[in-house]
Enzyme design. Structure first.
Site, PDB file in Angstrom:
ATOM      1  N   ILE A 174      39.456  49.581  44.248  1.00  0.00           N
ATOM      2  CA  ILE A 174      40.758  50.000  43.716  1.00  0.00           C
ATOM      3  C   ILE A 174      40.677  51.430  43.192  1.00  0.00           C
ATOM      4  CG2 ILE A 174      42.469  49.591  41.914  1.00  0.00           C
ATOM      5  CD1 ILE A 174      41.850  46.592  42.195  1.00  0.00           C
ATOM      6  N   ALA A 253      43.949  46.057  35.814  1.00  0.00           N
ATOM      7  CA  ALA A 253      42.700  45.302  35.916  1.00  0.00           C
ATOM      8  C   ALA A 253      42.897  43.896  35.347  1.00  0.00           C
ATOM      9  CB  ALA A 253      41.581  46.047  35.205  1.00  0.00           C
ATOM     10  N   ARG A 254      42.595  43.735  34.073  1.00  0.00           N
ATOM     11  CA  ARG A 254      42.817  42.482  33.355  1.00  0.00           C
ATOM     12  C   ARG A 254      43.286  42.809  31.948  1.00  0.00           C
ATOM     13  NH1 ARG A 254      42.867  40.470  37.654  1.00  0.00           N
ATOM     14  NH2 ARG A 254      41.703  38.646  38.412  1.00  0.00           N
ATOM     15  N   GLU A 283      48.608  35.472  30.182  1.00  0.00           N
ATOM     16  CA  GLU A 283      49.594  35.550  31.248  1.00  0.00           C
ATOM     17  C   GLU A 283      50.106  34.145  31.522  1.00  0.00           C
ATOM     18  OE1 GLU A 283      48.138  37.571  34.707  1.00  0.00           O
ATOM     19  OE2 GLU A 283      47.922  39.474  33.647  1.00  0.00           O
ATOM     20  N   HIS A 302      52.122  41.124  36.495  1.00  0.00           N
ATOM     21  CA  HIS A 302      51.047  40.907  37.473  1.00  0.00           C
ATOM     22  C   HIS A 302      51.591  40.823  38.904  1.00  0.00           C
ATOM     23  CE1 HIS A 302      46.666  39.324  37.529  1.00  0.00           C
ATOM     24  NE2 HIS A 302      46.911  40.072  38.594  1.00  0.00           N
TER      25      HIS A 302
END
Length: 341
Positions: A174, A253-254, A283, A302
């Site tokens: 990425i 990312a997270r 999430e 997301h």
């Protein structure tokens, strides 16, 4: 199954992405998974079954002859039960790039070389990188607040991306694709990575311990690192305070890479141009969470990689890894169970 163009110079249909890391695969050293039948679990999916067949493999029900499992959800407990009951499974393909949900299985595996784990890491690089650049542009141009306005603004505001200093945390597929997309903007890119070593195309590369040294110069900080214990709250109060008041923060990312409480406080205090968040913790982000109404923030739930974008890419990853299982062992997206990604 939609074919994936492996040469970036070829014409591609609208919306068609390629897997930029597939060509980097090399035969593995050490224990090789045994060639054999592959099960698609925990539910059937004809597109992915076709990918197995396109790789030369045979799809079948889970039994003692199964050697590979393509696992299609995040239920690590159910997958653990499958592996415990079928020790003959020597290769597992999971459907996402970030594999932190499967950490308990990695810990249980310990130092054992098999099963070999492969993920989708790198395969979704193009759509996610595209989203990261969109978020950076949106924040710099002030679109989060402008899109909520109900009257004409008295003044023009916005920051150009051209020639800016960009810090990208992470050096995987990425990050590399973000660098490619940013090239027309003539930016200066610093890569922050876990291990030493230059990244071609970056003006400089530093290790994670030098993050605080590069944040004060950043106009945009993009988080593209794996979620591990070491990256939890990588961006906290100290890091946010070190950033320019005019800087943009982007996370594709997270969610756990950012201390969200600290970010909400910084935004409320007028610090940062804003934040573009595709990922959060938890999430879904609960209704009423302070980030939903924080100034200068856009949250995209997301959606950097939609199923329409990712299914063909995952199918190609499955095809390539089935071919590796049956052939030369050049698996793509190998997970290091010890490192956790």
């Amino acid at each position: 199954m939609v074919g994936i163009v492996s040469d970036a110079t070829q014409t591609r249909a609208p919306g068609q992405h390629r897997d930029p890391v597939a060509a980097l695969a090399r035969p593995i050293s050490g224990a090789r998974p045994t060639a054999g039948r592959v099960a698609i679990l925990p539910f059937d999916h004809e597109g992915f079954a076709a990918a197995v067949r396109d790789g030369g493999g045979e799809v079948g029900p889970l039994d003692n002859s199964t050697r590979g499992v393509v696992w299609l959800n995040l239920d690590h407990d159910a997958l653990g039960d499958v592996l415990a009951a079928h020790p003959g499974v020597e290769w597992v393909q999971v459907p996402m790039a970030g594999v932190e949900r499967f950490a308990p299985l990695f810990m249980a595996q310990g130092a054992a070389e098999l099963p070999l784990w492969t993920s989708a890491k790198g395969s979704f690089a193009e759509p996610v990188a595209e989203h990261a650049v969109a978020l950076a542009l949106a924040v710099l141009r002030g679109l989060p607040d402008k899109s909520r306005s109900t009257s004409w603004a008295d003044s023009k505001t916005g920051i150009s991306l051209f020639g800016r200093n960009i810090v990208i945390v992470g050096a995987g597929g990425i990050a590399l694709e973000i660098m490619r997309l940013l090239a027309p903007f003539e930016v200066s890119i610093t890569i922050v990575r876990r291990t030493a070593g230059d990244v071609p195309g970056a003006r400089r590369t530093v290790v994670a311990s030098a993050l605080m040294d590069v944040l004060p110069q950043a106009d945009v900080v993009i988080l593209a690192a794996a979620a591990t214990d070491k990256t939890a709250h990588l961006i906290g109060r100290e890091q946010l305070a070190a950033m320019k008041p005019s800087a943009a923060l982007v996370n594709i990312a997270r969610g756990h890479l950012i201390d969200q409480d600290a970010l909400a406080e910084a935004l409320a205090a007028g610090h940062l141009a804003g934040a573009g968040l595709d990922v959060t913790t938890p999430e879904p982000l609960p209704d009423g969470h302070p980030l939903w109404t924080a100034p200068r923030v856009v949250i995209t739930s997301h959606s950097a990689d939609t199923p329409e974008m990712t299914e063909p890419l995952l199918a190609e990853r499955i095809r390539a890894n089935v071919a590796a299982l049956l052939g030369d062992g050049a698996f793509v997206g190998i997970v290091d169970p010890v490192a956790g990604y």
